[in-house]
Design a protein around this motif. Structure first.
Motif, PDB file in Angstrom:
ATOM      1  N   SER A 188      33.059  35.155  38.643  1.00  0.00           N
ATOM      2  CA  SER A 188      33.392  35.528  37.259  1.00  0.00           C
ATOM      3  C   SER A 188      33.948  34.364  36.451  1.00  0.00           C
ATOM      4  O   SER A 188      33.978  34.416  35.234  1.00  0.00           O
ATOM      5  N   GLY A 189      34.395  33.306  37.103  1.00  0.00           N
ATOM      6  CA  GLY A 189      34.921  32.192  36.331  1.00  0.00           C
ATOM      7  C   GLY A 189      35.552  31.132  37.208  1.00  0.00           C
ATOM      8  O   GLY A 189      35.868  31.357  38.378  1.00  0.00           O
ATOM      9  N   ALA A 190      35.756  29.963  36.621  1.00  0.00           N
ATOM     10  CA  ALA A 190      36.348  28.828  37.331  1.00  0.00           C
ATOM     11  C   ALA A 190      37.804  28.641  36.933  1.00  0.00           C
ATOM     12  O   ALA A 190      38.362  27.553  37.072  1.00  0.00           O
ATOM     13  N   LEU A 191      38.451  29.707  36.442  1.00  0.00           N
ATOM     14  CA  LEU A 191      39.742  29.571  35.788  1.00  0.00           C
ATOM     15  C   LEU A 191      40.949  29.781  36.688  1.00  0.00           C
ATOM     16  O   LEU A 191      41.914  29.023  36.613  1.00  0.00           O
ATOM     17  N   SER A 192      40.954  30.813  37.530  1.00  0.00           N
ATOM     18  CA  SER A 192      42.131  31.064  38.355  1.00  0.00           C
ATOM     19  C   SER A 192      42.379  29.871  39.254  1.00  0.00           C
ATOM     20  O   SER A 192      41.447  29.294  39.828  1.00  0.00           O
ATOM     21  N   ASN A 193      43.653  29.480  39.378  1.00  0.00           N
ATOM     22  CA  ASN A 193      44.027  28.295  40.161  1.00  0.00           C
ATOM     23  C   ASN A 193      43.347  27.031  39.651  1.00  0.00           C
ATOM     24  O   ASN A 193      43.032  26.125  40.424  1.00  0.00           O
ATOM     25  N   SER A 194      43.110  26.972  38.350  1.00  0.00           N
ATOM     26  CA  SER A 194      42.584  25.754  37.741  1.00  0.00           C
ATOM     27  C   SER A 194      43.686  25.132  36.877  1.00  0.00           C
ATOM     28  O   SER A 194      44.783  25.688  36.753  1.00  0.00           O
ATOM     29  N   PHE A 195      43.380  23.978  36.261  1.00  0.00           N
ATOM     30  CA  PHE A 195      44.395  23.251  35.503  1.00  0.00           C
ATOM     31  C   PHE A 195      43.765  22.675  34.239  1.00  0.00           C
ATOM     32  O   PHE A 195      42.757  21.967  34.311  1.00  0.00           O
TER      33      PHE A 195
ATOM     34  N   THR B 240      38.653  22.503  37.692  1.00  0.00           N
ATOM     35  CA  THR B 240      38.304  23.897  37.944  1.00  0.00           C
ATOM     36  C   THR B 240      38.651  24.296  39.378  1.00  0.00           C
ATOM     37  O   THR B 240      38.895  23.455  40.241  1.00  0.00           O
ATOM     38  N   ASN B 241      38.616  25.606  39.631  1.00  0.00           N
ATOM     39  CA  ASN B 241      38.876  26.067  40.995  1.00  0.00           C
ATOM     40  C   ASN B 241      37.699  25.812  41.927  1.00  0.00           C
ATOM     41  O   ASN B 241      37.773  26.081  43.125  1.00  0.00           O
ATOM     42  N   GLY B 242      36.594  25.286  41.387  1.00  0.00           N
ATOM     43  CA  GLY B 242      35.458  24.873  42.197  1.00  0.00           C
ATOM     44  C   GLY B 242      35.469  23.390  42.489  1.00  0.00           C
ATOM     45  O   GLY B 242      34.447  22.815  42.877  1.00  0.00           O
ATOM     46  N   SER B 243      36.627  22.735  42.298  1.00  0.00           N
ATOM     47  CA  SER B 243      36.807  21.306  42.554  1.00  0.00           C
ATOM     48  C   SER B 243      35.863  20.461  41.706  1.00  0.00           C
ATOM     49  O   SER B 243      35.082  19.658  42.206  1.00  0.00           O
ATOM     50  N   GLU B 244      35.953  20.660  40.405  1.00  0.00           N
ATOM     51  CA  GLU B 244      35.207  19.849  39.453  1.00  0.00           C
ATOM     52  C   GLU B 244      36.144  19.457  38.324  1.00  0.00           C
ATOM     53  O   GLU B 244      36.891  20.304  37.812  1.00  0.00           O
ATOM     54  N   TYR B 245      36.128  18.175  37.943  1.00  0.00           N
ATOM     55  CA  TYR B 245      36.956  17.715  36.835  1.00  0.00           C
ATOM     56  C   TYR B 245      36.066  17.444  35.629  1.00  0.00           C
ATOM     57  O   TYR B 245      35.067  16.728  35.729  1.00  0.00           O
ATOM     58  N   ILE B 246      36.440  18.017  34.475  1.00  0.00           N
ATOM     59  CA  ILE B 246      35.671  17.842  33.243  1.00  0.00           C
ATOM     60  C   ILE B 246      36.617  17.333  32.165  1.00  0.00           C
ATOM     61  O   ILE B 246      37.684  17.901  31.933  1.00  0.00           O
ATOM     62  N   GLY B 247      36.219  16.248  31.493  1.00  0.00           N
ATOM     63  CA  GLY B 247      37.002  15.713  30.395  1.00  0.00           C
ATOM     64  C   GLY B 247      36.428  16.157  29.063  1.00  0.00           C
ATOM     65  O   GLY B 247      35.210  16.268  28.901  1.00  0.00           O
ATOM     66  N   PHE B 248      37.312  16.423  28.101  1.00  0.00           N
ATOM     67  CA  PHE B 248      36.900  16.863  26.773  1.00  0.00           C
ATOM     68  C   PHE B 248      37.655  16.079  25.711  1.00  0.00           C
ATOM     69  O   PHE B 248      38.823  15.702  25.892  1.00  0.00           O
ATOM     70  N   SER B 249      36.991  15.848  24.577  1.00  0.00           N
ATOM     71  CA  SER B 249      37.677  15.299  23.421  1.00  0.00           C
ATOM     72  C   SER B 249      38.507  16.419  22.780  1.00  0.00           C
ATOM     73  O   SER B 249      38.370  17.598  23.132  1.00  0.00           O
ATOM     74  N   PHE B 250      39.342  16.061  21.813  1.00  0.00           N
ATOM     75  CA  PHE B 250      40.147  17.074  21.142  1.00  0.00           C
ATOM     76  C   PHE B 250      39.325  17.955  20.203  1.00  0.00           C
ATOM     77  O   PHE B 250      39.841  18.937  19.662  1.00  0.00           O
ATOM     78  N   THR B 251      38.059  17.609  20.000  1.00  0.00           N
ATOM     79  CA  THR B 251      37.168  18.470  19.214  1.00  0.00           C
ATOM     80  C   THR B 251      36.290  19.334  20.122  1.00  0.00           C
ATOM     81  O   THR B 251      35.430  20.062  19.637  1.00  0.00           O
TER      82      THR B 251
ATOM     83  N   GLY C 262      47.155  11.647  25.563  1.00  0.00           N
ATOM     84  CA  GLY C 262      47.280  11.233  24.175  1.00  0.00           C
ATOM     85  C   GLY C 262      45.983  11.268  23.399  1.00  0.00           C
ATOM     86  O   GLY C 262      45.995  11.310  22.169  1.00  0.00           O
ATOM     87  N   ASP C 263      44.827  11.273  24.097  1.00  0.00           N
ATOM     88  CA  ASP C 263      43.557  11.231  23.369  1.00  0.00           C
ATOM     89  C   ASP C 263      42.454  12.105  23.949  1.00  0.00           C
ATOM     90  O   ASP C 263      41.316  12.023  23.514  1.00  0.00           O
ATOM     91  N   ARG C 264      42.770  12.950  24.948  1.00  0.00           N
ATOM     92  CA  ARG C 264      41.731  13.801  25.530  1.00  0.00           C
ATOM     93  C   ARG C 264      42.344  14.946  26.333  1.00  0.00           C
ATOM     94  O   ARG C 264      43.550  14.973  26.573  1.00  0.00           O
ATOM     95  N   MET C 265      41.480  15.865  26.759  1.00  0.00           N
ATOM     96  CA  MET C 265      41.895  16.943  27.644  1.00  0.00           C
ATOM     97  C   MET C 265      41.152  16.817  28.965  1.00  0.00           C
ATOM     98  O   MET C 265      40.070  16.229  29.038  1.00  0.00           O
ATOM     99  N   GLY C 266      41.739  17.387  30.009  1.00  0.00           N
ATOM    100  CA  GLY C 266      41.084  17.413  31.301  1.00  0.00           C
ATOM    101  C   GLY C 266      41.229  18.782  31.937  1.00  0.00           C
ATOM    102  O   GLY C 266      42.318  19.376  31.900  1.00  0.00           O
ATOM    103  N   TRP C 267      40.139  19.296  32.485  1.00  0.00           N
ATOM    104  CA  TRP C 267      40.151  20.594  33.170  1.00  0.00           C
ATOM    105  C   TRP C 267      39.671  20.388  34.597  1.00  0.00           C
ATOM    106  O   TRP C 267      38.548  19.915  34.820  1.00  0.00           O
TER     107      TRP C 267
END
Length: 340
Positions: free
Chosen positions: A201-208, A220-231, A213-218
Motif C-alpha cells: 500500500s505504500g513506502a511510508l511507514s518506517n520511512s524518513f 523509503t521503507n523499501g530501502s530507497e533514497y530519493i532526493g527532491f528539490s523544494f518545488t 538547506g536546499d533539498r529534501m530527502g526521502w
C-alpha cells in the motif's frame, strides 16, 4: 614484541579507515574534540509508535501516542525539555504519524483521529511557538505520514490518498506541499520502492522525510533514497545500503545534514533468536556517496558508544545520536568535507 605491537596498531588504524567490505569508511568524532562524546541527559524513548528525531534546533517526539491526548515534547541541545498535550475535539484516539519543527519553533503534526462513534479523519496541525494557538487542517482523503519544514517556512508531507467512498488506498505515495498556514499548494504522486514490493500500500511507514538547506530527502521503507528539490522535482534516486536484514527496517534511523550529508543506520544482531548463540547488538551506519552511487561504511571514533542505539539526526552539520539510556551524544566528521 614492540614491532608486533606497532603492526597491530597500524592494522587497527587501517580497519578504522576502511569498512569490512573494503570501502573507505567515513569517521565521526566527538564534537568537543575529546576521545569520547559527552553524554547529554535527556528524557526520551526510542521505542514506540514513532521514534523521536532532530528537527531544526530540537529533538521532537511523542509520548502516549494512539490515545485521546498524546504528549508532544521538544528537547534542546542541552537536554532541556518542553512539552504540551495534543487532544483534538471529538477525537477518542489521536494517531500522530509525523512531527517536524520550524526554525522559529512552530510544531507540525501529521496524523489521523477516530471519534467516539468510529468516524475517521486525517489532519495536519500547526502549533505556534508559544503553544497558545494551533491551526488544524483537515486533509482527508489524504493521510500524511511524514512531514518536514523547508527554509521558506512552508512544509512538505509524504502520505497516501484513500478512495472517496471506499476503504482502500488509491494513491499509495504522494508528496504534498503546504504553505506555512496549512493551505495545500500542490500534490505529486511518487513511484517508490516499498518494504513488501510493488503491491504494497505504500513506502511510508518506517520511512524518513527530511530537508536540508536546499533539498529534501526521502528514505523509503523499501530501502530507497530519493532526493527532491523544494518545488517537488526529483533530483536523484539511489538504492539503499542493501547490507541489512529487511526485517530490521523498523529499527532503522536516518539523518540528513544542512550540507546534504545523508546517513542511514540500523542495529545488527538486534533480532537474534533466543536459542541462537548470543551475539552483541552492533550499530551499523552508512553514508551516501552520490558521485559514486554507493553507501560508504561510517564509523564512530568513540569506544564508549553503546552498540544498541540510533541516529537522531543532524543539528546543522553536527550529528546527534543516542548514547546510554536517556542520553544524547554529538559528533562531527573527522574531515570536514561537504557532500557531493
Amino acid at each position: 614484541r614492540i614491532r608486533m605491537r606497532a603492526n597491530q596498531l597500524m592494522m587497527s588504524a587501517l580497519l578504522l579507515s576502511w569498512g569490512a567490505n573494503g570501502q573507505p569508511a567515513r569517521t565521526y568524532v566527538a564534537d568537543t574534540g575529546e576521545r569520547t562524546a559527552r553524554g547529554i541527559p535527556a528524557m526520551f524513548e526510542t521505542w514506540g509508535t514513532l521514534a523521536p528525531h532532530w528537527s531544526n534546533h530540537w529533538l521532537v517526539g511523542v509520548q502516549d501516542n494512539y490515545s485521546a491526548s498524546p504528549l508532544i515534547y521538544l528537547i534542546d541541545k542541552s537536554g532541556n525539555r518542553d512539552q504540551f498535550p495534543f487532544p483534538l475535539a471529538d477525537a477518542a484516539v489521536v494517531y500522530v504519524h509525523g512531527l517536524a519543527v520550524s526554525a522559529n519553533g512552530t510544531v507540525a503534526i501529521a496524523g489521523a483521529a477516530v471519534s467516539g462513534d468510529s468516524k475517521a479523519g486525517s489532519f495536519l496541525a500547526l502549533v505556534a511557538p508559544d503553544r497558545k494557538e494551533q491551526a488544524i487542517v483537515r486533509t482527508w482523503p489524504y493521510v500524511a505520514w511524514e512531514v518536514t519544514f523547508i527554509p521558506n517556512g512552508s512544509l512538505w508531507t509524504g502520505g497516501y490518498t484513500f478512495h472517496d467512498t471506499e476503504d482502500r488506498i488509491v494513491k499509495p505515495n504522494v508528496l504534498a506541499h503546504f504553505d506555512g498556514g496549512g493551505k495545500l499548494l500542490q500534490s505529486i504522486p511518487i513511484v517508490a520502492k516499498s518494504r513488501f514490493g510493488p503491491r504494497d500500500s505504500g513506502a511510508l511507514s518506517n520511512s524518513f522525510l527530511r530537508a536540508s538547506g536546499d533539498r529534501m530527502g526521502w528514505f523509503t521503507n523499501g530501502s530507497e533514497y530519493i532526493g527532491f528539490s523544494f518545488t517537488g522535482e526529483e533530483i536523484g534516486r539511489y538504492d539503499g545500503p542493501g547490507a541489512f536484514d529487511p526485517d530490521e527496517v523498523v529499527r532503522g534511523s536516518f539523518a540528513m545534514s544542512s550540507s546534504n550529508e545523508v546517513l542511514y543506520g540500523t542495529i545488527e544482531n538486534a533480532s537474534v533468536r533466543p536459542n541462537s548463540a548470543p551475539v552483541a547488538p552492533q550499530r551499523r551506519t552508512w553514508s551516501l556517496d552520490r558521485q559514486k552511487r554507493r553507501w560508504v561504511p561510517t564509523e564512530f571514533s568513540d569506544e564508549s558508544l553503546p552498540g544498541w542505539g540510533s541516529l537522531l539526526g543532524f543539528d546543522g552539520d553536527t550529528l546527534v545520536t543516542t548514547g546510554a539510556v536517556h542520553e544524547m551524544r554529538r559528533y562531527v566528521p573527522a574531515n570536514q568535507t561537504k557532500a557531493q
